[in-house]
Design a protein around this motif. Structure first.
Motif, PDB file in Angstrom:
ATOM      1  N   GLU A 369       0.812  -1.086  -0.115  1.00  0.00           N
ATOM      2  CA  GLU A 369      -0.107   0.003  -0.142  1.00  0.00           C
ATOM      3  C   GLU A 369       0.910   1.310   0.045  1.00  0.00           C
ATOM      4  N   TYR A 378      -8.237   6.004  -8.968  1.00  0.00           N
ATOM      5  CA  TYR A 378      -9.278   6.453  -8.186  1.00  0.00           C
ATOM      6  C   TYR A 378     -10.564   5.644  -8.818  1.00  0.00           C
ATOM      7  N   LEU A 380     -14.077   3.014  -7.988  1.00  0.00           N
ATOM      8  CA  LEU A 380     -14.651   2.079  -6.891  1.00  0.00           C
ATOM      9  C   LEU A 380     -15.717   1.284  -7.600  1.00  0.00           C
ATOM     10  N   LYS A 383     -19.000  -0.896  -6.575  1.00  0.00           N
ATOM     11  CA  LYS A 383     -19.093  -1.039  -5.031  1.00  0.00           C
ATOM     12  C   LYS A 383     -20.295  -0.232  -4.779  1.00  0.00           C
ATOM     13  N   TRP A 405     -15.980   8.379  -8.283  1.00  0.00           N
ATOM     14  CA  TRP A 405     -15.146   7.269  -8.110  1.00  0.00           C
ATOM     15  C   TRP A 405     -15.995   6.030  -8.606  1.00  0.00           C
ATOM     16  N   PHE A 491     -10.015   8.246   0.106  1.00  0.00           N
ATOM     17  CA  PHE A 491     -10.109   7.013  -0.883  1.00  0.00           C
ATOM     18  C   PHE A 491      -9.365   6.117  -0.490  1.00  0.00           C
ATOM     19  N   LYS A 495     -10.691   2.035  -0.050  1.00  0.00           N
ATOM     20  CA  LYS A 495     -10.104   0.872  -0.738  1.00  0.00           C
ATOM     21  C   LYS A 495      -9.620  -0.139   0.240  1.00  0.00           C
ATOM     22  N   LYS A 496      -9.016   0.271   1.294  1.00  0.00           N
ATOM     23  CA  LYS A 496      -8.463  -0.676   2.145  1.00  0.00           C
ATOM     24  C   LYS A 496      -9.684  -1.473   2.788  1.00  0.00           C
ATOM     25  N   SER A 499     -11.254  -3.958   0.110  1.00  0.00           N
ATOM     26  CA  SER A 499     -10.428  -5.145  -0.694  1.00  0.00           C
ATOM     27  C   SER A 499     -10.303  -6.184   0.336  1.00  0.00           C
TER      28      SER A 499
END
Ligand code: ADP
Length: 499
Positions: A369, A378, A380, A383, A405, A491, A495-496, A499
């Motif tokens: 990361e 960027y 998503l 989601k 995004w 962001f 994201k973290k 995933s």
């Protein structure tokens, strides 16, 4: 034995020749002679004994006199010293030099007086603590009230700048955004200072790359530097490990304060950042960070004051450069919490150097990361995010950001609505405001966790109280984002957890 001289005289005076032939008489005379001699010896001995004891007596006597004198002197000195501790202004009545009674009375009065003062101090301390707590709470509430609309101002500025504004609008929008950013820095500084003063600074432990941290700070200050025609250079020690464990946010805050000051107080000059390895241990390293500039410098007499809150080197600084005088006070306090301290070398007109040494735990490697070369994409796509938020501005901002995004956003205006929605439909992540009417974010999370343990829930909070992290984790959330959020950090967190 020769006859004693007294016996000889008496024999010659009182006895005739006829006696000297008599044997019995001669023996008698010898016995008398022995007695005369024995008497002399005894007398001599007793005379000697008397002389000796007289001498000893004199010696003991003079020693006693000395001791009495020393005691009198000590008592006198003790009395003078004790009379100095009196807290009233009355002349101390300390009596004569031999006597400790008056001083004992004086001490009793003094002890009673001090106990009273101690009690009064304790009450004053409790009141001051109450006032300080009230101040902290007031600041926390006010900050919440200010941050909420500021979140919308910064967010809208960001979105408007991204939505192809007319060229004549760009400057106005940039001014709007810069002013809002500055206001946020100011509020954050005041809150941070308040938090540190109250001993509530939470330190996080996470792996980080020192090179990335420093390079990010350089990037963040590059624009400001080139506007003032300054250059920024960085030199890393070649033996420096890159991966450390610690609170990179706070270390970054310290370095950013120093670098942004260097940029601010330098014009057409150079700023050099140094990261040197002082000592490498088995599980840690002592690293010396320094920020040096060729700017206006600081007069020696101000080298201590600049670290005090709200203090600037001169009154013209605010007019000329702005600022609140909180940056270095915060820097010093953060470093103190990290068992370090900030030092300065500077002369007026000759630039400044700020530096500090920090012991940091070393780790094997930092996760991908943080990989320096990774570029953030960027996106998503697909989601589905449930935004639980009651403030319309924030809903608008977050929705536009998330939709930008490519995420799909559902909105619930309070916790109760969110619980109901999640009972019927699923989504990938929940963004949960904490303070809402009907049902707050904490209660809503507890209820959601009763039937859904997996879904990541991130708190959205404008509150800067120290224990937010503990509180959100305790009810079952994964993380929190402080409003107004920086889109990039926001962001990364999304994201973290997605995933
Ligand atoms: P602020 O920058 O908001 O005024 P700081 O606490 O960061 O507050 O700094 C306090 C003061 O220290 C500044 O006002 C300035 O007078 C002085 N100072 C700090 N850094 C520098 C520097 N690099 N060069 C010259 N003066 C500095």
């Amino acid at each position: 034995m020769a006859h004693h001289k007294l016996l000889k005289r008496q024999v010659t005076k009182h006895l005739g020749e006829q006696c000297t032939g008599n044997e019995n008489f001669i023996r008698f005379i010898e016995a008398v002679n022995d007695s005369y001699h024995a008497f002399d010896r005894d007398k001599e001995l007793s005379d000697h004994a008397f002389t000796v004891s007289q001498q000893e007596f004199d010696e003991i006597n003079s020693r006693l006199k000395e001791e009495v004198e020393i005691r009198r002197f000590s008592v006198k000195k003790l009395k003078r010293t004790l009379s100095n501790i009196k807290t009233d202004n009355n002349e101390a009545n300390i009596g004569n030099d031999d006597d400790l009674l008056e001083i004992v009375d004086m001490l009793n009065v003094e002890i009673a007086r001090r106990k009273e003062a101690e009690h009064a101090m304790l009450i004053a301390k409790e009141e001051a603590e109450k006032a300080s707590l009230a101040k902290s709470e007031f600041l926390s509430v006010v900050s919440h009230e200010i941050r909420t609309p500021l979140n919308a101002v910064i967010g809208m500025g960001h979105l408007l700048l991204k939505s192809n504004p007319r060229t004549d609008q760009v400057d106005n929008l940039k001014t709007l955004k810069t002013s809002a950013d500055n206001l946020l820095v100011l509020i954050n500084d005041i809150l941070d200072f308040n938090k540190i003063e109250a001993g509530q600074l939470d330190l996080e432990e996470a792996p980080f790359s020192i090179k990335k941290l420093v390079n990010d700070i350089v990037s963040a200050n590059n624009n400001g530097a080139s506007e003032r025609e300054n250059t920024i250079s960085v030199k890393f020690d070649e033996h420096l490990p890159d991966c450390f464990m610690g609170d990179s946010l706070r270390l970054g805050q310290v370095l950013n304060n120093l670098v942004s000051n260097a940029v601010k107080f330098t014009h057409k000059g150079a700023i050099s950042i140094g990261v040197d390895l002082k000592e490498l241990k088995s599980n840690s390293a002592i690293v010396v960070f320094s920020v040096e500039d060729t700017g206006v410098g600081i007069a020696k007499k101000n080298h201590i004051d600049i670290f005090l809150p709200f203090m600037q080197a001169s009154t013209s600084i605010t007019r000329q450069y702005g600022g609140t005088g909180l940056g270095l006070a915060i820097t010093k306090r953060i470093l103190n919490v990290l068992n370090s301290d900030i030092r300065v070398k500077s002369e007026l007109g000759k630039g400044s150097k700020f530096y500090f040494a920090l012991e940091l735990a070393t780790v094997e490697s930092v996760s991908n990361e943080l990989d320096e070369n990774s570029t953030v994409e960027y996106d998503l796509q697909n989601k589905r995010i449930l935004l639980v938020e009651d403030t319309l501005f924030n809903v608008l901002y977050a929705t536009q950001l998330l939709e930008g995004w490519n995420a799909k956003v559902d909105v619930a205006e309070n916790g109760a609505v969110a619980v109901e929605m999640l009972q019927n439909e699923n989504c990938d992540l929940v963004l949960m405001d904490l303070q809402m009417p009907v049902m707050d974010g904490y209660t809503a999370t507890l209820k959601i966790r009763e039937f859904n343990k997996q879904i990541p829930i991130i708190a959205l909070t404008a509150s800067a109280t120290s224990n937010v992290r503990e509180k959100v984790i305790a009810v079952g959330m994964q993380d929190y984002v402080t409003k107004p959020f920086n889109p990039d950090d926001f962001f990364v967190k999304l994201k973290k957890h997605l995933s």
